[in-house]
Design an enzyme around this catalytic site. Structure first.
Site, PDB file in Angstrom:
ATOM      1  N   LYS A 148     -12.218 -19.450  -9.195  1.00 53.01           N
ATOM      2  CA  LYS A 148     -13.255 -20.341  -9.682  1.00 53.01           C
ATOM      3  C   LYS A 148     -13.866 -19.749 -10.713  1.00 53.01           C
ATOM      4  CE  LYS A 148     -17.743 -22.581  -8.412  1.00 53.01           C
ATOM      5  NZ  LYS A 148     -18.781 -22.499  -7.471  1.00 53.01           N
ATOM      6  N   SER A 151     -20.268 -26.958  -6.486  1.00 48.09           N
ATOM      7  CA  SER A 151     -19.782 -26.678  -7.699  1.00 48.09           C
ATOM      8  C   SER A 151     -18.202 -26.249  -7.607  1.00 48.09           C
ATOM      9  CB  SER A 151     -20.378 -25.711  -8.578  1.00 48.09           C
ATOM     10  OG  SER A 151     -20.529 -24.634  -7.953  1.00 48.09           O
ATOM     11  N   SER A 175     -22.199 -25.251  -2.485  1.00 48.16           N
ATOM     12  CA  SER A 175     -21.109 -25.414  -3.410  1.00 48.16           C
ATOM     13  C   SER A 175     -19.739 -25.010  -2.574  1.00 48.16           C
ATOM     14  CB  SER A 175     -21.388 -24.598  -4.706  1.00 48.16           C
ATOM     15  OG  SER A 175     -21.985 -24.978  -5.410  1.00 48.16           O
TER      16      SER A 175
END
Length: 478
Positions: free
Chosen positions: A70, A147, A171
């Site tokens: 990520k 996220s 997230s």
């Protein structure tokens, strides 16, 4: 091995195939690249594919398994980062690995690229002005969550079996729920965020992965847990490996069930039904199940979380302005509307405000702790509703002030942020469907008890299996 066979394997099985020479690591990585080339134009999960995998230990437990990181918090030497924001331009190149990246390399993960994230990770969907929208492989009109939605969409679509994720309010767990995956948020201090961070978001931010199976979640945690010199917390090591722990059934657990936390709206009926079905299954497995909700001061919880996120965004924007040697106003002009108003709110906070937020964090944690002396697990929906349509959580909505955007986010992700504030471990499991969209069920355990959480998750994986389900957009269909 063809793409259909590759994409059906979890990371544990794929690592075994590589060790047994049923497939080479290079062939597995080529499968991942082919899947990304075919599927990423449709789901927009991967922001960059590297020319070659980052160096890794081929003899690690996941030696050669394709992996994605990520684009937030984690740093890999020589790899640029943009944190989902136009403020970073073409990206800031890291001079060294973060501790977690070094552990991923030692575990043998072959990192092939970076995944999308909303700006500064500040959303429960993965949509940004920089990278556009990541689409849910189950239904392209809906959010993949945030996220870590880029990582989750890539795993759900079969591009890779496992990917890096992190969690400051849900997230890891929200995108896991949205994309039909397993998402474990470890306890505060279980996984080091060093050396760049001691306690991201004042301890709310936690590193981990998203994956398809409980055994992958357990084995990945075995590979990445542990403290580093200078870490602010010293978490006691587990009595045995998590992979070994899930080979045993959990003891008879005291399980509380709730579908509405203090100060929040009622959950949608599909989410309620998913929790009720899970509760019935757990009772049938011999656990003591009853309806109960932890009591805590919702406004104190919300206020502390708002202060921590606002100060985090303010520090992020101000830090980049300093690094780029540009005025702060110019930096603020380059971020999205809700990021800007929240960062501006954070820039106006005083030291006293942060101290009060830490006191609120402590007060809420003390209010919740007795509940987990009575119960081993709190069962709830992961999200209040099924995955929302793209555009619903608009980070560029200029009509919202900092409080308004927070309220909007927390109305959607009502059950996940409590575990961030208290530091407790929690996991989302893909135990139900609402039409063509997955429904996540959330389990939260006492501080430091990932072992029980994973044992229960493994038991539910057997009792309510999800392995046969595949999204509409998946490598197996190519």
């Amino acid at each position: 091995m063809n793409l259909a066979d590759y994409s059906r394997l979890d990371a544990t099985a794929l690592a075994e195939c590589i060790r047994d020479k049923e497939i080479s690591a290079a062939e597995a990585q080529q499968c991942a690249r082919e899947a990304a080339a075919a599927l990423n134009p449709r789901i927009n999960a991967v922001i960059e594919l590297f020319d070659a995998p980052l160096t890794h230990d081929a003899k690690g437990p996941f030696g050669g398994v394709p992996f994605l990181i990520k684009d937030l918090v984690l740093h890999a030497e020589g790899v640029r980062s943009q944190a989902g924001s136009r403020l970073f331009g073409d990206g800031v190149v890291a001079a060294a690995d973060s501790a977690l990246m070094a552990r991923f390399r030692r575990a043998g993960f072959a990192t092939l690229g970076r995944t999308h994230t909303p700006e500064f990770g500040f959303n429960a969907t993965t949509e940004s002005a920089l990278g556009g929208a990541t689409r849910n492989p189950w239904n392209l009109a809906h959010s993949s969550g945030g996220s870590s939605g880029g990582s989750a969409a890539a795993v759900a679509a079969g591009i890779v079996p496992i990917a890096h994720a992190n969690d400051g309010g849900g997230s890891i767990r929200v995108p896991a729920a949205a994309c039909g995956l397993v998402g474990l948020k470890p306890s505060r201090g279980r996984v080091s965020a060093g050396p760049d961070y001691g306690q991201p978001l004042m301890g709310l931010g936690i590193e981990g992965v998203v994956c398809r199976t409980v055994r992958d979640a357990a084995a990945a945690l075995d590979a990445i847990h542990g403290n580093e010199p200078g870490d602010p917390f010293l978490m006691q090591a587990p009595a045995q490996s998590y992979a070994r722990a899930i080979q045993s059934l959990p003891r008879k657990l005291r399980i509380a069930v709730s579908t509405q936390f203090p100060g929040t709206q009622p959950s949608a009926q599909p989410c309620v039904e998913a929790v009720e079905a899970t509760a019935r299954t757990l009772a049938g497995l011999g656990h003591a199940v009853e309806w109960a909700t932890p009591a805590y001061t919702h406004e104190a919880f919300l206020s502390a979380t708002r202060t921590f996120w606002s100060s985090f965004l303010a520090a992020g924007v101000a830090g980049m302005a300093q690094a780029l040697q540009i005025p702060l106003d110019k930096a603020l002009d380059q971020v999205q509307a809700c990021t800007r108003v929240t960062a501006e709110y954070g820039l106006g906070l005083r030291a006293l405000d942060l101290e009060l937020a830490l006191m609120q964090m402590n007060a809420v944690s003390r209010e919740v702790a007795p509940f987990f002396a009575r119960y081993d697990i709190l069962l709830s929906p992961t999200m209040r509703t099924p995955p929302v349509p793209l555009g619903y959580l608009d980070q560029d909505d200029a009509s919202r002030d900092a409080r308004g955007f927070f309220d909007h986010l927390f109305d959607y992700a009502t059950c996940t942020p409590l575990a961030n504030l208290t530091g407790q471990p929690a996991i989302s499991l893909p135990l139900a469907m609402a039409g063509d969209l997955p429904i996540g069920v959330h389990c939260m355990a006492p501080m430091g008890d990932e072992a029980t959480l994973l044992q229960l998750a493994a038991q539910l994986e057997q009792a309510m299996p999800w392995a046969a389900r595949r999204p509409a957009v998946h490598a197996a269909t190519l």
